[in-house]
Design an enzyme around this catalytic site. Structure first.
Site, PDB file in Angstrom:
ATOM      1  N   ASP A   8      38.393  37.345  37.568  1.00  0.00           N
ATOM      2  CA  ASP A   8      39.282  37.760  38.656  1.00  0.00           C
ATOM      3  C   ASP A   8      40.481  36.810  38.718  1.00  0.00           C
ATOM      4  O   ASP A   8      40.508  35.800  38.027  1.00  0.00           O
ATOM      5  CB  ASP A   8      38.538  37.796  40.003  1.00  0.00           C
ATOM      6  CG  ASP A   8      37.753  36.515  40.256  1.00  0.00           C
ATOM      7  OD1 ASP A   8      38.237  35.423  39.878  1.00  0.00           O
ATOM      8  OD2 ASP A   8      36.664  36.600  40.832  1.00  0.00           O
ATOM      9  N   ASP A  47      42.625  34.576  41.281  1.00  0.00           N
ATOM     10  CA  ASP A  47      42.782  34.024  42.622  1.00  0.00           C
ATOM     11  C   ASP A  47      44.202  33.503  42.779  1.00  0.00           C
ATOM     12  O   ASP A  47      44.779  32.962  41.845  1.00  0.00           O
ATOM     13  CB  ASP A  47      41.788  32.874  42.826  1.00  0.00           C
ATOM     14  CG  ASP A  47      40.354  33.312  42.546  1.00  0.00           C
ATOM     15  OD1 ASP A  47      39.890  34.243  43.221  1.00  0.00           O
ATOM     16  OD2 ASP A  47      39.737  32.757  41.623  1.00  0.00           O
ATOM     17  N   ASP A  57      37.644  21.619  43.111  1.00  0.00           N
ATOM     18  CA  ASP A  57      36.449  20.934  42.617  1.00  0.00           C
ATOM     19  C   ASP A  57      36.644  20.183  41.295  1.00  0.00           C
ATOM     20  O   ASP A  57      36.382  18.988  41.203  1.00  0.00           O
ATOM     21  CB  ASP A  57      35.244  21.887  42.554  1.00  0.00           C
ATOM     22  CG  ASP A  57      35.564  23.252  41.965  1.00  0.00           C
ATOM     23  OD1 ASP A  57      36.677  23.432  41.428  1.00  0.00           O
ATOM     24  OD2 ASP A  57      34.696  24.144  42.022  1.00  0.00           O
TER      25      ASP A  57
HETATM   26  P1  ATP Z   1      35.365  32.393  38.363  1.00  0.00           P
HETATM   27  O1  ATP Z   1      35.847  32.657  37.001  1.00  0.00           O
HETATM   28  O2  ATP Z   1      33.891  32.374  38.463  1.00  0.00           O
HETATM   29  O3  ATP Z   1      36.023  33.211  39.428  1.00  0.00           O
HETATM   30  P2  ATP Z   1      36.867  30.263  39.572  1.00  0.00           P
HETATM   31  O4  ATP Z   1      37.180  28.903  39.067  1.00  0.00           O
HETATM   32  O5  ATP Z   1      38.004  31.198  39.751  1.00  0.00           O
HETATM   33  O6  ATP Z   1      35.770  30.855  38.619  1.00  0.00           O
HETATM   34  P3  ATP Z   1      36.216  30.807  42.306  1.00  0.00           P
HETATM   35  O7  ATP Z   1      34.890  30.681  42.960  1.00  0.00           O
HETATM   36  O8  ATP Z   1      36.813  32.141  42.135  1.00  0.00           O
HETATM   37  O9  ATP Z   1      36.063  30.066  40.909  1.00  0.00           O
HETATM   38  O10 ATP Z   1      37.192  29.862  43.110  1.00  0.00           O
HETATM   39  C1  ATP Z   1      38.576  29.783  42.808  1.00  0.00           C
HETATM   40  C2  ATP Z   1      39.045  28.356  42.825  1.00  0.00           C
HETATM   41  O11 ATP Z   1      38.861  27.797  44.139  1.00  0.00           O
HETATM   42  C3  ATP Z   1      38.298  27.401  41.913  1.00  0.00           C
HETATM   43  O12 ATP Z   1      38.809  27.427  40.617  1.00  0.00           O
HETATM   44  C4  ATP Z   1      38.511  26.070  42.588  1.00  0.00           C
HETATM   45  O13 ATP Z   1      39.785  25.551  42.315  1.00  0.00           O
HETATM   46  C5  ATP Z   1      38.466  26.440  44.064  1.00  0.00           C
HETATM   47  N1  ATP Z   1      37.099  26.320  44.619  1.00  0.00           N
HETATM   48  C6  ATP Z   1      36.198  27.303  44.776  1.00  0.00           C
HETATM   49  N2  ATP Z   1      35.065  26.856  45.333  1.00  0.00           N
HETATM   50  C7  ATP Z   1      35.249  25.544  45.559  1.00  0.00           C
HETATM   51  C8  ATP Z   1      34.460  24.499  46.139  1.00  0.00           C
HETATM   52  N3  ATP Z   1      33.227  24.748  46.583  1.00  0.00           N
HETATM   53  N4  ATP Z   1      35.006  23.258  46.214  1.00  0.00           N
HETATM   54  C9  ATP Z   1      36.249  23.021  45.769  1.00  0.00           C
HETATM   55  N5  ATP Z   1      37.039  23.939  45.230  1.00  0.00           N
HETATM   56  C10 ATP Z   1      36.559  25.187  45.105  1.00  0.00           C
HETATM   57 MG    MG Z   2      37.826  33.188  40.550  1.00  0.00          MG
END
Ligand code: ATP
Ligand code: MG
Length: 403
Positions: A54, A56, A133
């Site tokens: 996805d 963000d 994170d």
């Molecule tokens: P995915 O491919 O699974 O969507 P993602 O890295 O995009 O991985 P998301 O859960 O969609 O993960 O979250 C988007 C972003 O928000 C992360 O890349 C990170 O920068 C931030 N983030 C999400 N959850 C946390 C958390 N618990 N603590 C700190 N930052 C977070």
């Molecule tokens: Mg994501």
């Protein structure tokens, strides 16, 4: 702090790789005078040459303002407020930059243990970077200026294949123990190593995962196992001693279950690759099965009531850690209860083979074979029976009775 700025060309990334919806949101925000970027998995995976799950968006536009700009949007979350912008085929998460600073009011709450209970203080992009994170998750991409902005040397870590916490791992894990599960998820997905520095902190605070809201833990477990990397995830969870925390009542790490789980997860990951549907109910049915199997003595004497009670108990105990939604718990119970019907062959088997969850129950029977090799005859019989026409079914039933 000055960030590293790269041109998108350097990584072979371009705006055509984004979803049209995400791109249109960024365009509109920027036209209205805001900054807006793709952040997290959407750019991390593109740089790695993977298809993002996805996209963000991070922006300095505040939730209420985003709400006004996009009719198709709603604000969600209390702990961590963000805006969902909804399209027929996609929901785009749009998050306002956080400062991560405690203003001593309602918008930020941190408990005595350092855990962040609420994080809704708006900030600048530079501040936002440092409350994310991992370094690989804090890369920002502006598809219109075509720039990739990296404050934390995330690009370097993408190359050297490390999951590195931003700041002190111990503090970052205390703030949010779910980050341990996230570190494992990304390590499993990308085949990266978690930085050595974080391992003692993970060990020290891993039990705190059990204090987190069960709904969040459920979501993380589902992501760990249903996105094509379940085998890797399982092995890493085991290695770091976290299986016992996620499944405290089921000793999943027992040696005798090794092949059972390995086979099941290879199957799951293969299904994911083939774009087949993966049901979280089926996943939990598998994860919790060894416990049900051991407690119910399903093979020695079929006691329907005892089996049902065991099933319900195993699920109930698991709910205190990971809140499995009700639609899936009923699925799990059905799939398990149906296992008994495979033993009771009779006239009713014809209807059974046409029932709604027969297919799932049959697939589950196949998985059980690893733990119970004696099921082979039964599996062969049902495999023939399920595809047979009516006459053949009757014949098969008769031949079974004779034996
Ligand atoms: P995915 O491919 O699974 O969507 P993602 O890295 O995009 O991985 P998301 O859960 O969609 O993960 O979250 C988007 C972003 O928000 C992360 O890349 C990170 O920068 C931030 N983030 C999400 N959850 C946390 C958390 N618990 N603590 C700190 N930052 C977070
Ligand atoms: Mg994501």
């Amino acid at each position: 702090m000055t960030p590293q700025i790269y041109s998108e060309k350097r990584f072979g990334v371009n705006s055509d790789q984004l979803s049209i919806n995400a791109l249109s949101i960024i365009e509109k925000l920027q036209k209205n005078g805001f900054d807006a970027y793709i952040v997290g998995g959407g750019i991390r995976d593109l740089i790695k040459g993977l298809q993002p799950k996805d996209f963000d968006i991070a922006t300095n536009c505040q939730p209420n303002e985003i709400r006004k700009l996009f009719k198709n949007s709603r604000i969600i979350g209390r702990r961590f407020q963000l805006v969902h912008i909804t399209f027929p085929n996609e929901i785009v998460e749009t998050t306002t930059f956080r400062s991560g600073k405690d203003k001593n009011d309602d918008s930020m709450q941190i408990n005595d243990g350092g855990r962040i209970l609420r994080d809704n203080v708006w900030g600048t992009q530079e501040e936002d970077v440092f409350r994310r994170d991992f370094t690989i998750n804090s890369i920002y991409y502006d598809p219109f200026s075509k720039e990739i902005i990296d404050y934390t040397a995330g690009i370097k870590d993408l190359k050297s294949r490390v999951i590195r916490f931003i700041g002190d791992p111990e503090q970052r894990i205390k703030e949010d123990p779910v980050r341990i599960l996230r570190a494992i998820r990304f390590a499993a997905k990308l085949n990266f190593k978690i930085e050595k520095r974080a391992l003692p902190a993970i060990k020290k605070y891993k039990t705190q995962i059990a204090d987190m809201p069960p709904s969040r833990v459920y979501e993380e477990i589902a992501k760990l196992f249903l996105l094509g990397n379940s085998e890797n995830s399982f092995n890493l969870l085991k290695e770091l001693g976290i299986l016992q925390i996620l499944f405290p009542h089921t000793d999943l790490a027992k040696k005798k279950y090794d092949t059972f789980f390995t086979n099941a997860f290879r199957d799951t990951d293969e299904r994911y690759k083939q774009n087949k549907k993966l049901n979280p109910g089926f996943l939990f049915a598998t994860l919790l099965w060894p416990k049900v199997f051991e407690e119910s003595e399903i093979e020695t004497k079929i006691n329907f009531r005892k089996f049902y009670q065991t099933s319900a108990n195993v699920i109930r105990r698991q709910q205190s850690i990971a809140a499995i939604p009700r639609r899936f718990t009923s699925f799990i119970k059905d799939v398990w209860m149906y296992q008994i019907r495979f033993n009771k062959v009779g006239k009713k088997s014809i209807n059974f083979a046409q029932s709604l969850r027969f297919r799932a129950a049959y697939d589950f029977l196949l998985i059980r074979k690893q733990l119970e090799p004696e099921l082979e005859d039964s599996i062969n019989w049902w495999t023939e029976f399920k595809t047979a026409n009516y006459d053949k079914k009757i014949k098969l039933l008769k031949s079974k009775r004779k034996r």
